[in-house]
Design a protein around this motif. Structure first.
Motif: not given
Length: 279
Positions: A90-95, A99-103, A121-123, A184-189
């Motif tokens: 996932r790190e290699k894929l930029g996930l 800053r932009a994705i935390n799920i 994985y959700y933040k 439950p929380s707010v996540v970014k994608e």
């Protein structure tokens, strides 16, 4: 620890495993030497006595889910290694760019060498969904592996498997936190915000595996009127609106899902969301 039960396949039924397909169907089995319980680790051999793999045994059409094609013991270190490999990919894929994705889908079952296991994985919260008895029986080892692999990046682990495991095994089992607790929380994608309810929502709370499809829709949405049928919590709707859609309608049979879709539109666009949710 007792030696794994030995299972021999019928002649010619070893070819798929030699191509590293991770399933053994019940009809491929010639002989079982022992009495494996559901979820037990077993070793699989060809009709010519060649070792083929080791995996979890379970009654049903898919009788064995292969964990390794090498002769090795399935321990906590084994699971830790697989989890670390999944994170590195996932790190290699930029996930891991928070800053932009935390799920992200942290473990995708057979795709990550852990058949029967989904981890989203959700933040900071890992939501686990087990589809095999054997993997569920090893959940404590998996939680410890997540703790070691993620460190401070892990705040809670939630097991949402009551509906995904065979009822003969999971009867009376309830979804529960295996580590910590989180609301439950707010996540970014891709910069978009979503409120995710992993306890009350479908699957693990959000269809993370549709991330790139949502992004693709946004690229085609400019100036269009978009109808999102069976829209759940509005993931595609948010991307369509972000991509410049004139108006978006989200339709779902669940009033709770539609209200969350409305909330997700407000999170991203305030009152000017040009969206209607329909139950």
């Amino acid at each position: 620890m007792k030696d794994p039960v030995r299972i021999v396949l019928r002649s010619g039924k070893d070819q798929s495993l030699k191509r590293y397909h991770p399933w053994v169907f019940s009809g491929a089995i010639k002989k079982i030497y022992g009495d494996p319980g559901e979820g037990d680790i077993v070793n699989v051999y060809s009709n010519q006595d060649e070792f083929l793999g080791t995996g979890h045994y379970q009654e049903g059409s898919i009788a064995i889910r292969i964990l390794s094609f090498n002769e090795e013991e399935i321990t906590g270190d084994f699971y830790l290694h697989r989890i670390k490999e999944a994170i590195a990919m996932r790190e290699k894929l930029g996930l891991s760019d928070e800053r932009a994705i935390n799920i992200c889908r942290l473990v995708n079952a057979e795709g990550d060498g852990l058949p029967g296991l989904i981890i989203d994985y959700y933040k900071g919260v890992a939501v686990m969904q087990f589809h095999s008895i054997g993997m569920h029986m090893h959940r404590d080892l998996l939680v410890r592996g997540l703790q070691e692999a993620l460190g401070d990046g892990l705040s809670a682990v939630y097991d949402k498997s009551a509906a995904s495991l065979p009822s003969r095994y999971a009867s009376g089992y309830k979804n529960e936190y295996l580590l910590g607790f989180a609301d439950p929380s707010v996540v970014k994608e891709h910069g978009n915000q979503f409120r995710v309810d992993w306890e009350g929502g479908q699957k693990t709370g959000f269809f993370i595996d549709q991330r790139e499809n949502r992004k693709l829709l946004g690229e085609y949405a400019a100036g269009r009127k978009v109808l999102n049928l069976f829209g759940y919590t509005g993931g595609f709707s948010v991307y369509a609106r972000q991509g410049g859609a004139e108006v978006v309608h989200t339709v779902d049979s669940s009033a709770h899902a539609v209200e969350m879709a409305n909330e997700n539109m407000r999170l991203n666009f305030g009152k000017a969301h040009r969206h209607k949710g329909i139950t």
